[in-house]
Design a protein around this motif. Structure first.
Motif, PDB file in Angstrom:
ATOM      1  N   PHE A  38       0.817  -1.202   0.000  1.00 35.43           N
ATOM      2  CA  PHE A  38       0.000   0.000   0.000  1.00 35.43           C
ATOM      3  C   PHE A  38       0.855   1.257   0.000  1.00 35.43           C
ATOM      4  N   SER A  39       2.024   1.171   0.633  1.00 36.98           N
ATOM      5  CA  SER A  39       2.879   2.355   0.644  1.00 36.98           C
ATOM      6  C   SER A  39       3.661   2.485  -0.662  1.00 36.98           C
ATOM      7  N   GLN A  40       3.309   1.643  -1.614  1.00 37.79           N
ATOM      8  CA  GLN A  40       3.896   1.707  -2.953  1.00 37.79           C
ATOM      9  C   GLN A  40       5.409   1.630  -2.936  1.00 37.79           C
ATOM     10  N   ASP A  41       5.887   0.656  -2.120  1.00 42.70           N
ATOM     11  CA  ASP A  41       7.315   0.372  -2.108  1.00 42.70           C
ATOM     12  C   ASP A  41       7.661  -0.314  -3.424  1.00 42.70           C
ATOM     13  N   ASP A  42       8.456   0.349  -4.259  1.00 42.78           N
ATOM     14  CA  ASP A  42       8.717  -0.126  -5.622  1.00 42.78           C
ATOM     15  C   ASP A  42       9.224  -1.563  -5.680  1.00 42.78           C
ATOM     16  N   LEU A  43      10.192  -1.854  -4.824  1.00 43.78           N
ATOM     17  CA  LEU A  43      10.802  -3.175  -4.865  1.00 43.78           C
ATOM     18  C   LEU A  43       9.784  -4.251  -4.532  1.00 43.78           C
ATOM     19  N   SER A  44       8.992  -3.995  -3.493  1.00 47.71           N
ATOM     20  CA  SER A  44       7.999  -4.988  -3.088  1.00 47.71           C
ATOM     21  C   SER A  44       7.016  -5.263  -4.206  1.00 47.71           C
ATOM     22  N   ILE A  45       6.545  -4.178  -4.835  1.00 48.39           N
ATOM     23  CA  ILE A  45       5.569  -4.352  -5.910  1.00 48.39           C
ATOM     24  C   ILE A  45       6.188  -5.126  -7.056  1.00 48.39           C
ATOM     25  N   LYS A  46       7.456  -4.828  -7.354  1.00 46.90           N
ATOM     26  CA  LYS A  46       8.143  -5.515  -8.437  1.00 46.90           C
ATOM     27  C   LYS A  46       8.274  -7.003  -8.125  1.00 46.90           C
ATOM     28  N   VAL A  47       8.691  -7.323  -6.904  1.00 49.86           N
ATOM     29  CA  VAL A  47       8.831  -8.723  -6.510  1.00 49.86           C
ATOM     30  C   VAL A  47       7.514  -9.449  -6.689  1.00 49.86           C
ATOM     31  N   MET A  48       6.443  -8.750  -6.281  1.00 40.18           N
ATOM     32  CA  MET A  48       5.115  -9.339  -6.424  1.00 40.18           C
ATOM     33  C   MET A  48       4.780  -9.613  -7.880  1.00 40.18           C
ATOM     34  N   LEU A  49       4.895  -8.572  -8.699  1.00 41.54           N
ATOM     35  CA  LEU A  49       4.417  -8.660 -10.078  1.00 41.54           C
ATOM     36  C   LEU A  49       5.289  -9.554 -10.945  1.00 41.54           C
ATOM     37  N   VAL A  50       6.593  -9.524 -10.698  1.00 43.21           N
ATOM     38  CA  VAL A  50       7.494 -10.273 -11.568  1.00 43.21           C
ATOM     39  C   VAL A  50       7.690 -11.698 -11.083  1.00 43.21           C
ATOM     40  N   GLY A  51       7.701 -11.857  -9.776  1.00 44.76           N
ATOM     41  CA  GLY A  51       8.030 -13.173  -9.250  1.00 44.76           C
ATOM     42  C   GLY A  51       6.888 -13.932  -8.622  1.00 44.76           C
ATOM     43  N   ARG A  52       6.299 -13.348  -7.616  1.00 41.07           N
ATOM     44  CA  ARG A  52       5.406 -14.176  -6.791  1.00 41.07           C
ATOM     45  C   ARG A  52       4.042 -14.423  -7.413  1.00 41.07           C
ATOM     46  N   ILE A  53       3.463 -13.394  -8.018  1.00 40.17           N
ATOM     47  CA  ILE A  53       2.155 -13.632  -8.635  1.00 40.17           C
ATOM     48  C   ILE A  53       2.286 -14.600  -9.809  1.00 40.17           C
ATOM     49  N   PRO A  54       3.263 -14.385 -10.710  1.00 36.98           N
ATOM     50  CA  PRO A  54       3.433 -15.396 -11.770  1.00 36.98           C
ATOM     51  C   PRO A  54       3.622 -16.802 -11.215  1.00 36.98           C
ATOM     52  N   ARG A  55       4.390 -16.914 -10.156  1.00 38.79           N
ATOM     53  CA  ARG A  55       4.620 -18.234  -9.590  1.00 38.79           C
ATOM     54  C   ARG A  55       3.318 -18.849  -9.094  1.00 38.79           C
ATOM     55  N   LEU A  56       2.549 -18.061  -8.371  1.00 42.61           N
ATOM     56  CA  LEU A  56       1.279 -18.559  -7.841  1.00 42.61           C
ATOM     57  C   LEU A  56       0.354 -18.998  -8.983  1.00 42.61           C
ATOM     58  N   VAL A  57       0.255 -18.127  -9.987  1.00 44.35           N
ATOM     59  CA  VAL A  57      -0.622 -18.456 -11.122  1.00 44.35           C
ATOM     60  C   VAL A  57      -0.139 -19.724 -11.805  1.00 44.35           C
ATOM     61  N   ALA A  58       1.183 -19.839 -11.959  1.00 48.16           N
ATOM     62  CA  ALA A  58       1.739 -21.025 -12.621  1.00 48.16           C
ATOM     63  C   ALA A  58       1.417 -22.284 -11.825  1.00 48.16           C
ATOM     64  N   VAL A  59       1.541 -22.193 -10.504  1.00 49.00           N
ATOM     65  CA  VAL A  59       1.244 -23.366  -9.669  1.00 49.00           C
ATOM     66  C   VAL A  59      -0.211 -23.780  -9.845  1.00 49.00           C
ATOM     67  N   LEU A  60      -1.108 -22.784  -9.763  1.00 45.12           N
ATOM     68  CA  LEU A  60      -2.537 -23.110  -9.854  1.00 45.12           C
ATOM     69  C   LEU A  60      -2.876 -23.687 -11.227  1.00 45.12           C
ATOM     70  N   LEU A  61      -2.375 -23.021 -12.275  1.00 48.58           N
ATOM     71  CA  LEU A  61      -2.702 -23.484 -13.623  1.00 48.58           C
ATOM     72  C   LEU A  61      -2.128 -24.878 -13.888  1.00 48.58           C
ATOM     73  N   SER A  62      -0.895 -25.111 -13.436  1.00 47.91           N
ATOM     74  CA  SER A  62      -0.302 -26.437 -13.651  1.00 47.91           C
ATOM     75  C   SER A  62      -1.107 -27.502 -12.947  1.00 47.91           C
ATOM     76  N   GLY A  63      -1.519 -27.191 -11.718  1.00 56.60           N
ATOM     77  CA  GLY A  63      -2.321 -28.158 -10.970  1.00 56.60           C
ATOM     78  C   GLY A  63      -3.590 -28.507 -11.724  1.00 56.60           C
ATOM     79  N   ILE A  64      -4.242 -27.478 -12.261  1.00 52.32           N
ATOM     80  CA  ILE A  64      -5.480 -27.708 -13.002  1.00 52.32           C
ATOM     81  C   ILE A  64      -5.183 -28.487 -14.292  1.00 52.32           C
TER      82      ILE A  64
END
Lengths: 323, 251
Positions: A38-64
């Motif tokens: 929420f405080s728009q910490d650039d690094l945190s948002i980047k980690v989220m968007l580039v790494g963690r969200i893709p990873r989560l989506v990949a895990v879910l999609l692969s499982g399906i």
């Protein structure tokens, strides 16, 4: 409220997925809290968007993708022990990738996926052809033949890998791994969504083909067209996972079988349940692998292999008790 | 109107069906009898387009079945094969619902649901409707398959050795249901049968096959004769009349 009760297991599954997804997003070397975002910490948002969200989506999609692929393959082969893993589909996809890497240097991910899909389809069709030709009496023989045939393909893959010095490279996708998933290299996985929608729309057709050729003909279903369409969908689902994540064993075998034990084999309802349980199963395995030796992680293939084989043995023992 | 003319089929060198011609009477039960390998089931498979014929003509309402769309044909002719061992775990209701597939393509409307309910109650399966078919006894399972065929709501029903695996009581009940089906719901039923006395007691017409050919066909009365049965099976027969039914004895 009545709807909620009727679908209580599904609702529970989805709630669990959502909760664990939040956990999944918060785990990592860099600790990120909601306030950082929420405080728009650039690094945190980047980690989220580039790494963690893709990873989560990949895990879910692969499982399906893996579990729905397994479910379809079970139906089409009319055998509970046949899955992309025991039906040579995965081995075919792997061979496709290595051939692409050797003979078409500087190949793009899309082209790699295409090659994986082509080889997965061919090897699945050959497997189905063998099974139909030989007409085994014992259902256990069918996956055994698939595994032997898969072994032949996979040794070819190994041979090519050794010959062209690709062993290290090959091990990347021989063993499934979500830690390398980043924005930009996992999007092929979205291919599985249209596949699953098609599978859902034509679920009854696939179900009828699973009842055998004479049933299908009697109900006016074109057996071969539906069978091959189904196998192509299975190959697409498998290839999309093999190319992006690598090989993840057992999911396609265990998840559909668990659903079948409790819910039977009505494909349309099972597709939804299988998707939910498949995504949940892989998500749990992924979290487990990331937490056990934090901040390092165990590859997903290993976690699934251990948890999955234990579950599979339990499944076989249970089947014996019932038989 | 179902008509077969000069039908032939061979597997490799062996001629299995050899110039078969017959006409099926509407709203009657016709039994196919004959020794193993006489071509009865093959004729069934040819009529239902499960296999392709070599020669001949099979007409439904004056139109050859090869010109029928498979979906349309499956609304007119239903076939139940002798070994329908399903590996699928379906409830009775789900199985019967698949009988509606030619009509609904998987999207069941209210009419479909009514037909499914009717089929279930007709075969007295209501109490089992949520049970999985692999939990049923042989007789119940056979009834579930027939209920599926009833839900399919075709004019013609082809049953390939439906009495296999049924004990005498269930076989008798089964045939009574088939009679009801035929005379109350105006279906035309063709059955492949091995028990000649069942064929004699429950069918209107009998067609006798031997070595791929029809060697006798006509009303049950006409076929249940010693010399005809002896010619078909090449063993001695004695025919007795019991309560107006012709019963044959062989040993």
């Amino acid at each position: 409220m009545r709807l909620l009760l009727k679908y209580k297991w599904r609702v529970l599954g989805i709630v669990l997925i959502l909760a664990l997804s939040l956990v999944s997003l918060s785990i990592g070397v860099k600790s990120i809290s909601l306030s950082d975002l929420f405080s728009q910490d650039d690094l945190s948002i980047k980690v989220m968007l580039v790494g963690r969200i893709p990873r989560l989506v990949a895990v879910l999609l692969s499982g399906i993708a893996l579990s729905v692929g397994g479910l379809l393959m079970q139906q089409l082969a009319r055998n509970k022990y046949v899955s992309p893993q025991t039906g040579a589909t995965i081995d075919g996809a792997q061979l496709g990738v290595i051939i692409a890497m050797v003979f078409i240097p500087s190949i793009s991910l899309k082209e790699k996926a295409l090659m994986a899909f082509l080889f997965a389809t061919i090897s699945t069709l050959i497997f189905m052809y063998i099974v139909q030709k030989i007409k085994f009496k014992d259902i256990i023989f069918v996956p055994l033949v698939g595994m032997m045939f898969g072994g032949v393909i996979s040794s070819t893959t190994q041979f090519i890998a050794y010959k062209y010095d690709l062993v290290q490279n090959a091990s990347d996708w021989l063993q499934g791994d979500f830690s390398l998933i980043l924005k930009g290299n996992y999007e092929t996985l979205f291919l599985c969504l249209p596949c699953i929608i098609i599978a859902y729309i034509y679920a009854h057709h696939f179900n009828i083909v699973g009842m055998g050729e004479s049933f299908a003909k009697n109900l006016g279903v074109n057996y071969n067209v539906v069978l091959y369409t189904g196998l192509i969908i299975v190959s697409l689902l498998t290839a999309s996972v093999v190319v992006t994540v690598g090989t993840i064993p057992f999911v396609g075998l265990i998840v559909p079988n668990i659903i079948s034990i409790y819910k039977g084999d009505q494909l349309r309802t099972n597709l939804i349940d299988t998707s939910i349980v498949g995504a949940l199963f892989l998500l749990v395995c992924d979290l487990f692998g990331r937490l056990v030796i934090f901040p390092y992680e165990i590859p997903i293939g290993l976690t699934v292999g251990i948890i999955g084989s234990a579950m599979f043995i339990a499944l076989i023992l249970r089947g014996k008790k019932h038989a | 109107m179902l008509q077969v003319q000069e039908l032939s089929k061979s597997f490799g060198q062996k001629l299995v069906v050899d110039g078969v011609s017959l006409e099926i009477h509407k709203n009657k039960i016709t039994s196919f009898i004959g020794p193993n390998g006489a071509g009865k089931s093959t004729v069934f498979n040819l009529i239902s387009r499960l296999i392709m014929r070599d020669e001949g003509h099979i007409g439904l309402d004056e139109v050859d079945i090869s010109n029928w769309k498979s979906n349309e044909l499956s609304k007119r002719i239903a076939i139940l094969k002798q070994n329908n061992s399903l590996q699928l775990k379906l409830t009775v209701r789900e199985l019967v619902a698949f009988g509606r597939f030619p009509h609904s393509q998987g999207r069941l409307n209210e009419e479909d649901e009514t037909k499914i309910d009717e089929a279930l109650s007709y075969m007295e399966l209501e109490e089992f409707s949520d049970k999985f078919i692999d939990e049923l006894s042989g007789g119940q399972r056979q009834r579930a398959y027939i209920a599926m065929v009833i839900a399919q709501d075709t004019d013609y029903i082809l049953l390939d050795e439906p009495l296999n695996n049924l004990d005498i009581k269930h076989a008798m009940n089964f045939m009574k249901m088939i009679q009801k089906l035929c005379y109350e719901l105006n279906k035309t039923v063709i059955i492949v049968m091995h028990d000649i006395n069942f064929a004699s007691c429950y069918s209107d017409y009998i067609v006798a096959f031997k070595e791929g050919q029809i060697i006798a066909s006509g009303s049950t009365e006409d076929i249940m004769k010693e010399h005809i049965l002896e010619e078909i099976y090449e063993i001695p027969f004695a025919i007795h009349e019991l309560n107006g039914k012709k019963i044959c004895v062989y040993y």
